[in-house]
Design an enzyme around this catalytic site. Structure first.
Site, PDB file in Angstrom:
ATOM      1  N   GLY A  35      -3.832   1.140 -13.791  1.00 28.18           N
ATOM      2  CA  GLY A  35      -5.028   0.805 -12.992  1.00 28.18           C
ATOM      3  C   GLY A  35      -6.287   1.176 -13.958  1.00 28.18           C
ATOM      4  O   GLY A  35      -6.524   0.505 -14.976  1.00 28.18           O
ATOM      5  N   ASN A  59      -5.712  12.508 -11.086  1.00 22.33           N
ATOM      6  CA  ASN A  59      -6.389  13.020 -12.071  1.00 22.33           C
ATOM      7  C   ASN A  59      -6.142  14.236 -12.521  1.00 22.33           C
ATOM      8  O   ASN A  59      -5.596  14.927 -11.543  1.00 22.33           O
ATOM      9  CB  ASN A  59      -7.566  12.622 -12.251  1.00 22.33           C
ATOM     10  CG  ASN A  59      -8.777  13.128 -10.942  1.00 22.33           C
ATOM     11  OD1 ASN A  59      -8.552  14.449 -10.913  1.00 22.33           O
ATOM     12  ND2 ASN A  59      -9.204  12.569 -10.195  1.00 22.33           N
ATOM     13  N   ASP A  99       0.776  -1.256  -0.025  1.00 28.01           N
ATOM     14  CA  ASP A  99      -0.227  -0.057   0.133  1.00 28.01           C
ATOM     15  C   ASP A  99       0.777   1.132   0.006  1.00 28.01           C
ATOM     16  O   ASP A  99       1.746   1.462   1.040  1.00 28.01           O
ATOM     17  CB  ASP A  99      -0.911   0.077   1.191  1.00 28.01           C
ATOM     18  CG  ASP A  99      -1.617   1.227   1.484  1.00 28.01           C
ATOM     19  OD1 ASP A  99      -1.768   2.214   0.692  1.00 28.01           O
ATOM     20  OD2 ASP A  99      -2.537   1.139   2.510  1.00 28.01           O
ATOM     21  N   TYR A 122      -6.720   3.477 -15.671  1.00 28.12           N
ATOM     22  CA  TYR A 122      -6.102   4.051 -17.122  1.00 28.12           C
ATOM     23  C   TYR A 122      -5.958   2.864 -18.031  1.00 28.12           C
ATOM     24  O   TYR A 122      -5.329   3.261 -19.207  1.00 28.12           O
ATOM     25  CB  TYR A 122      -5.207   5.003 -17.065  1.00 28.12           C
ATOM     26  CG  TYR A 122      -5.526   6.266 -16.438  1.00 28.12           C
ATOM     27  CD1 TYR A 122      -7.005   6.477 -16.134  1.00 28.12           C
ATOM     28  CD2 TYR A 122      -4.790   7.577 -16.322  1.00 28.12           C
ATOM     29  CE1 TYR A 122      -7.434   8.038 -15.714  1.00 28.12           C
ATOM     30  CE2 TYR A 122      -5.148   8.605 -15.868  1.00 28.12           C
ATOM     31  CZ  TYR A 122      -6.660   8.813 -15.593  1.00 28.12           C
ATOM     32  OH  TYR A 122      -6.824  10.044 -14.961  1.00 28.12           O
ATOM     33  N   ASP A 152      -5.095   7.619  -6.192  1.00 30.97           N
ATOM     34  CA  ASP A 152      -5.452   9.176  -5.820  1.00 30.97           C
ATOM     35  C   ASP A 152      -6.286   9.052  -4.812  1.00 30.97           C
ATOM     36  O   ASP A 152      -6.339   9.835  -3.723  1.00 30.97           O
ATOM     37  CB  ASP A 152      -6.081   9.783  -7.081  1.00 30.97           C
ATOM     38  CG  ASP A 152      -6.065  11.241  -7.237  1.00 30.97           C
ATOM     39  OD1 ASP A 152      -5.328  11.853  -6.484  1.00 30.97           O
ATOM     40  OD2 ASP A 152      -6.757  12.008  -8.087  1.00 30.97           O
TER      41      ASP A 152
END
Length: 171
Positions: A123, A23, A9, A125, A33
């Site tokens: 991920g 983003n 993590d 994207y 994010d």
């Protein structure tokens, strides 16, 4: 600079800089994010809002990087970068490499010694994991920062970690 592959993590990494796969709005979202904003607390969002009100009114451009406080994270700073969305018809890999290179430059300018990256764009994207790892490692291996001595590539899940270890061993 030493490169370490870590399964885990990113919000738990004790480093000078944690890189956020943000983003363009800089106002939080899903995935890495969202996790960084949730764990880091309101101080990160406050600085991101200030950046939007000043230098980045239209959002942070893809491939660029900017720093904020790390808030409640076990880091000093968060460097936010916007990865490209994967395209099978357009080579966006230079933008992906820019995310890593520009994040390293911002971290180095801050005087950071250690940095932790997520696997940017892999991920939501949809960047293929094996190529995302190759792109990341190509930049990290070629980097010549003045202050940074360790870069961690923090990989989410055992499959992604195993893929990265295999690619790292063959490059």
């Amino acid at each position: 600079m030493d490169i370490t592959l870590v399964e885990g993590d990113i919000t738990a990494e004790q480093v000078d800089v944690v890189v956020n796969a943000a983003n363009s709005s800089l106002l939080g979202g899903g995935g890495v994010d969202g996790a960084i904003h949730r764990r880091g607390g309101p101080a990160i969002l406050a600085e991101c809002r200030a950046l939007r009100a000043s230098r980045y009114g239209r959002g942070l451009p893809t491939g660029q990087a900017v720093a904020t406080t790390a808030g409640d994270l076990p880091a000093r700073w968060v460097v936010h970068t916007v990865g490209p969305v994967w395209s099978a018809t357009e080579d966006r890999s230079p933008l992906l490499r820019d995310c890593y290179a520009n994040s390293l430059a911002v971290a180095d300018d801050l005087g950071a010694v250690t940095i932790a990256f997520p696997l940017i764009s892999a991920g939501v994207y949809r960047w293929p994991v094996d190529d995302a790892v190759r792109q990341a490692l190509s930049v990290l291996r070629a980097a010549t920062p003045t202050n940074l001595t360790e870069a961690r590539l923090v990989l989410f899940g055992p499959d992604t970690h195993a893929t990265a270890k295999q690619i790292h061993a063959t490059l």
